[in-house]
Design an enzyme around this catalytic site. Structure first.
Site, mmCIF file in Angstrom:
data_model
loop_
_atom_site.group_PDB
_atom_site.id
_atom_site.type_symbol
_atom_site.label_atom_id
_atom_site.label_comp_id
_atom_site.label_asym_id
_atom_site.label_seq_id
_atom_site.Cartn_x
_atom_site.Cartn_y
_atom_site.Cartn_z
ATOM 1 C CE LYS A 67 -4.519 0.617 0.247
ATOM 2 N NZ LYS A 67 -5.490 -0.395 -0.190
ATOM 3 C CG ASP A 95 -7.241 2.775 -1.420
ATOM 4 O OD1 ASP A 95 -7.860 3.455 -0.588
ATOM 5 O OD2 ASP A 95 -7.171 1.541 -1.353
ATOM 6 C CB THR A 107 -14.165 -2.255 -5.534
ATOM 7 O OG1 THR A 107 -12.924 -2.105 -6.219
ATOM 8 C CG2 THR A 107 -13.901 -2.589 -4.077
ATOM 9 C CG ASN A 143 -14.748 3.001 -7.735
ATOM 10 O OD1 ASN A 143 -14.371 1.919 -7.312
ATOM 11 N ND2 ASN A 143 -15.151 3.157 -8.985
ATOM 12 C CB SER A 197 -5.888 -4.731 -9.917
ATOM 13 O OG SER A 197 -6.320 -3.417 -9.710
HETATM 14 N N1 GLU Z 1 -7.186 -0.097 -3.437
HETATM 15 C C1 GLU Z 1 -7.933 -1.288 -3.716
HETATM 16 C C2 GLU Z 1 -7.988 -2.189 -2.499
HETATM 17 O O1 GLU Z 1 -7.848 -1.765 -1.375
HETATM 18 C C3 GLU Z 1 -7.439 -1.990 -4.962
HETATM 19 C C4 GLU Z 1 -6.023 -2.447 -4.925
HETATM 20 C C5 GLU Z 1 -5.489 -2.902 -6.253
HETATM 21 O O2 GLU Z 1 -6.218 -2.930 -7.207
HETATM 22 O O3 GLU Z 1 -4.302 -3.225 -6.282
HETATM 23 O O4 GLU Z 1 -8.238 -3.361 -2.602
#
Ligand code: GLU
Length: 428
Positions: A106, A146, A190, A221, A362
């Site tokens: 992250k 994110d 998501t 989103n 992703s």
């Molecule tokens: N930010 C999103 C999550 O918390 C997606 C992460 C990604 O696609 O790598 O799952």
């Protein structure tokens, strides 16, 4: 918006609890309780007025036993190293539970993106890549969007990385815009993924989705597509959504007596999920301040904003009608609130299962980038449904077999997969 607890302590408490249940080897615990690597850095950006502002950035790589680190970059004014550590750790469990060959990472920058011009945002994200490019890459660590970051930003970051390494490298980052290496279905992934798991939970609990009402926190989103999915895929009603109003500096719950229309609300919402209050009122919506979303009479709660939102205090306000909590956000429920859910027999679809649709898509984006061949939206969403349904049932089976809470079951599935990969690689 206050975060009631330290998110990383929360992630460690959740892990320790399951590590105890599993009687996990102390050496394995020592590896998994902490991220493998952390980067803290400063990014100078020339602002539009000619002055230079220095931003603080982070990237945390928690575990890459199962594949390259994977996870979003968040822009938030109250970002800390501990929130990023927690989110990176949850990504390891998320990729493992979804059974995709990726690890956990992250990133974050302490900034409110709404205070930057488009050009300043571009310079800031390019600056992030200029610092990190040697430590990211399709086979090392693959960022994504994110909270507070957008597909356009991912496009700029991919461009910056490609220039630095001297070749077009779309697989360095996911969540890119369509036509710029992005995947169809990534925008919906998501939120729709949350709804695929809610659908399966309802089948298990023998609930009729067409008679169900959801209350959603957030309108970014994840919340937007969870609302659309709840109405269009399940035939249910969404009582409310919520958002943080930058001008008034408070959160508002936006509800409608006949159920909200997410398509209409999206036309009056900015890119950060803030709704135009005046236009909502004109269209007959009711606006309430504070935690009203959590008090609504609903069968399903879908917290899809930030961590720590369902805590010892707010959990007391939920309606007795609530049967399912599907965590669209990462870490929305504190361990204290979890105890209340357990005592009320509420079925929780934990964050790193419920919201795994984003990272799963992703992964599909990265696969399409590698093949240089792109799937239709139907193909993407049908593969996503298959993966989410399998992930849900894997966790449900564990929960039923071991007679444990769904969050603990999700940890059990994820930890077993990561430990196995570490063993196969000879790390332990
Ligand atoms: N930010 C999103 C999550 O918390 C997606 C992460 C990604 O696609 O790598 O799952």
């Amino acid at each position: 918006m206050a975060v009631s607890t330290n998110a990383f302590e929360m992630a460690q408490r959740q892990f320790d609890h399951v590590a105890d249940l599993l009687k996990l080897d102390p050496q394995v615990r020592e590896i998994l309780r902490w991220p493998a690597r952390e980067f803290h850095f400063r990014i100078p950006v020339v602002m539009d007025d000619g002055t230079t502002r220095v931003f603080t950035g982070f990237r945390v790589q928690h575990n890459d036993a199962r594949g390259p680190n994977k996870g979003g970059i968040r822009f938030h004014p109250s970002e800390t190293i501990d929130t990023v550590r927690a989110l990176a750790t949850w990504m390891t469990w998320k990729c493992a539970v979804a059974d995709i060959p990726l690890g956990g990472g992250k990133g974050g920058i302490i900034v409110d993106p709404a205070t930057l011009s488009v050009a300043e945002k571009e310079r800031l994200v390019r600056g992030w890549v200029d610092v990190m490019w040697r430590n990211i890459g399709p086979r090392q660590d693959v960022p994504a969007p994110d909270v507070g970051t957008t597909p356009q930003m991912m496009g700029w970051m991919m461009d910056e990385y490609s220039k630095l390494v001297g070749q077009y490298t779309p697989g360095v980052i996911t969540g890119k815009p369509l036509g710029g290496g992005g995947s169809l279905g990534r925008t919906e992934a998501t939120g729709y993924g949350v709804i695929y798991t809610v659908r399966e939970a309802m089948k298990h609990l023998k609930m009729d989705s067409t008679k169900c009402v959801a209350a959603i926190q957030g309108f970014g989103n994840v919340a937007q597509y969870a609302a659309i999915g709840f109405i269009e895929m399940l035939g249910g009603k969404v009582a409310c959504v919520s958002y943080y109003d930058r001008e008034d500096r408070v959160s508002y719950t936006v509800s409608h007596k006949d159920g909200i229309d997410p398509h209409f609300l999206m036309t009056i919402t900015d890119q950060y999920g803030s709704i135009d209050k005046k236009k909502a009122i004109e269209a007959g919506y009711q606006i309430e301040e504070g935690d009203a979303w959590i008090t609504k009479e609903a069968d399903v709660l879908i917290p899809s904003a930030l961590e720590g939102q369902i805590n010892a205090e707010t959990v007391q306000k939920i309606s007795p009608r609530v049967r399912i909590v599907a965590e669209g956000a990462n870490g929305p429920t504190t361990p204290e609130a979890d105890e209340v859910f357990k005592s009320k027999n509420i079925f929780v679809i934990p964050d790193f299962l419920a919201n795994a649709g984003g990272v799963t898509c992703s992964y599909f984006e990265g696969v399409q980038n590698d093949m240089n061949y792109y799937w239709t939206k139907e193909e993407v969403l049908s593969r996503l449904d298959t993966k989410m349904t399998q992930a849900f049932h894997g966790v449900l089976e564990m929960s039923l077999a071991q007679k444990v809470y769904m969050r603990d079951a999700a940890y059990m599935v994820a930890i077993a997969r990561v430990v196995k990969a570490m063993e196969l690689r000879g790390w332990i």
